[in-house]
Design a protein around this motif. Structure first.
Motif, PDB file in Angstrom:
ATOM      1  N   TYR A 156      -3.697  -1.288 -12.831  1.00 29.17           N
ATOM      2  CA  TYR A 156      -4.362  -0.250 -12.041  1.00 29.17           C
ATOM      3  C   TYR A 156      -5.819  -0.522 -11.696  1.00 29.17           C
ATOM      4  O   TYR A 156      -6.249  -0.129 -10.604  1.00 29.17           O
ATOM      5  N   HIS A 188       4.338  14.521  -6.493  1.00 24.93           N
ATOM      6  CA  HIS A 188       3.410  13.673  -5.729  1.00 24.93           C
ATOM      7  C   HIS A 188       3.880  13.495  -4.293  1.00 24.93           C
ATOM      8  O   HIS A 188       3.073  13.522  -3.362  1.00 24.93           O
ATOM      9  N   LEU A 216      -6.345   7.715 -15.063  1.00 22.02           N
ATOM     10  CA  LEU A 216      -5.176   8.141 -14.299  1.00 22.02           C
ATOM     11  C   LEU A 216      -4.259   8.965 -15.194  1.00 22.02           C
ATOM     12  O   LEU A 216      -4.322   8.847 -16.417  1.00 22.02           O
ATOM     13  N   THR A 239       0.836  -1.202   0.000  1.00 16.34           N
ATOM     14  CA  THR A 239       0.000   0.000   0.000  1.00 16.34           C
ATOM     15  C   THR A 239       0.875   1.258   0.000  1.00 16.34           C
ATOM     16  O   THR A 239       0.832   2.056   0.929  1.00 16.34           O
ATOM     17  N   SER A 267      -5.686   0.321  -6.117  1.00 13.41           N
ATOM     18  CA  SER A 267      -5.997   1.737  -5.888  1.00 13.41           C
ATOM     19  C   SER A 267      -4.779   2.562  -5.515  1.00 13.41           C
ATOM     20  O   SER A 267      -4.857   3.784  -5.435  1.00 13.41           O
ATOM     21  N   HIS A 268      -3.638   1.926  -5.294  1.00 12.42           N
ATOM     22  CA  HIS A 268      -2.418   2.657  -4.949  1.00 12.42           C
ATOM     23  C   HIS A 268      -1.605   3.042  -6.176  1.00 12.42           C
ATOM     24  O   HIS A 268      -0.607   3.750  -6.061  1.00 12.42           O
ATOM     25  N   PRO A 291       2.296   4.506  -2.787  1.00 14.62           N
ATOM     26  CA  PRO A 291       1.988   5.075  -4.104  1.00 14.62           C
ATOM     27  C   PRO A 291       2.882   4.431  -5.161  1.00 14.62           C
ATOM     28  O   PRO A 291       4.079   4.240  -4.947  1.00 14.62           O
ATOM     29  N   LYS A 292       2.264   4.089  -6.304  1.00 15.24           N
ATOM     30  CA  LYS A 292       2.991   3.369  -7.345  1.00 15.24           C
ATOM     31  C   LYS A 292       2.708   3.955  -8.723  1.00 15.24           C
ATOM     32  O   LYS A 292       1.597   4.438  -8.986  1.00 15.24           O
ATOM     33  N   LEU A 293       3.714   3.841  -9.551  1.00 15.92           N
ATOM     34  CA  LEU A 293       3.600   4.144 -10.971  1.00 15.92           C
ATOM     35  C   LEU A 293       3.572   2.805 -11.692  1.00 15.92           C
ATOM     36  O   LEU A 293       4.478   1.985 -11.503  1.00 15.92           O
ATOM     37  N   ILE A 343      -1.091   5.407  -8.941  1.00 15.32           N
ATOM     38  CA  ILE A 343      -1.555   6.790  -9.096  1.00 15.32           C
ATOM     39  C   ILE A 343      -1.345   7.326 -10.508  1.00 15.32           C
ATOM     40  O   ILE A 343      -1.868   8.389 -10.849  1.00 15.32           O
ATOM     41  N   ALA A 344      -0.569   6.609 -11.329  1.00 12.97           N
ATOM     42  CA  ALA A 344      -0.320   7.025 -12.705  1.00 12.97           C
ATOM     43  C   ALA A 344       0.227   5.833 -13.482  1.00 12.97           C
ATOM     44  O   ALA A 344       0.636   4.829 -12.885  1.00 12.97           O
TER      45      ALA A 344
END
Length: 165
Positions: free
Chosen positions: A123, A160, A142, A106, A127-128, A108-110, A130-131
């Motif tokens: 994706y 971010h 996204l 959990t 939900s983590h 933030p991930k690209l 983000i792009a």
């Protein structure tokens, strides 16, 4: 430490992108660490070397030390595989930790995506993420970044994470 992940299927270009991002962050004065998850039996040691022989003899940990670097090899034996937080706790203080793998964490991930690989996007189920960075135009709710523009991706990550350097 700020933590940011790169997720994607094998062969999508995660490591190649990391190789391009790290120097961009370092040039801005950031101290960067990475955590790479491997899905196979990792052995950094070489058969026949003293440290390898120590582990083969049953040592649960072997610390290799030289004037240039050190590495700690820890045998899990029957212990469960550590989670990302346990690995992060082992790192020396730094500004940014880039994580390759650990898709289910959990953080933030690209997502790194190459449509030519024929794999589905991650994706919708994470939900983590983000792009998405891709080498082809995508329709997604996204932000979509150009995989061939690492400077643009680095700026996105810094914004971010609210890192100003």
């Amino acid at each position: 430490m700020k933590v940011f992940g790169l997720a994607g299927w094998s062969g999508s270009g995660k490591t190649t992108l990391l190789e391009k991002l790290i120097p961009l962050f370092v040039a801005r004065g950031l101290r960067v660490a990475t955590v790479k998850q491997a899905h196979h039996d990792v052995d950094l040691d070489q058969p026949g070397k003293d440290s390898y022989r120590h582990r083969a003899a049953g040592a649960s940990e072997v610390l290799l030390a030289s004037s240039a670097r050190w590495a700690l090899l820890h045998e899990l034996c029957d212990e469960p595989e550590p989670v990302l937080a346990q690995h992060l706790a082992r790192l020396s203080p730094c500004d940014l930790v880039l994580v390759e793998g650990f898709k289910r964490e959990t953080i933030p991930k690209l997502e790194i995506h190459r449509p030519v690989n024929g794999k589905a996007l991650l994706y919708p189920g994470d939900s983590h993420i983000i792009a998405i960075a891709s080498d082809a135009p995508l329709e997604a709710p996204l932000p979509c970044l150009n995989l061939n523009e690492p400077a643009q991706i680095a700026e996105f990550i810094l914004r971010h994470l609210e890192i100003e350097k």
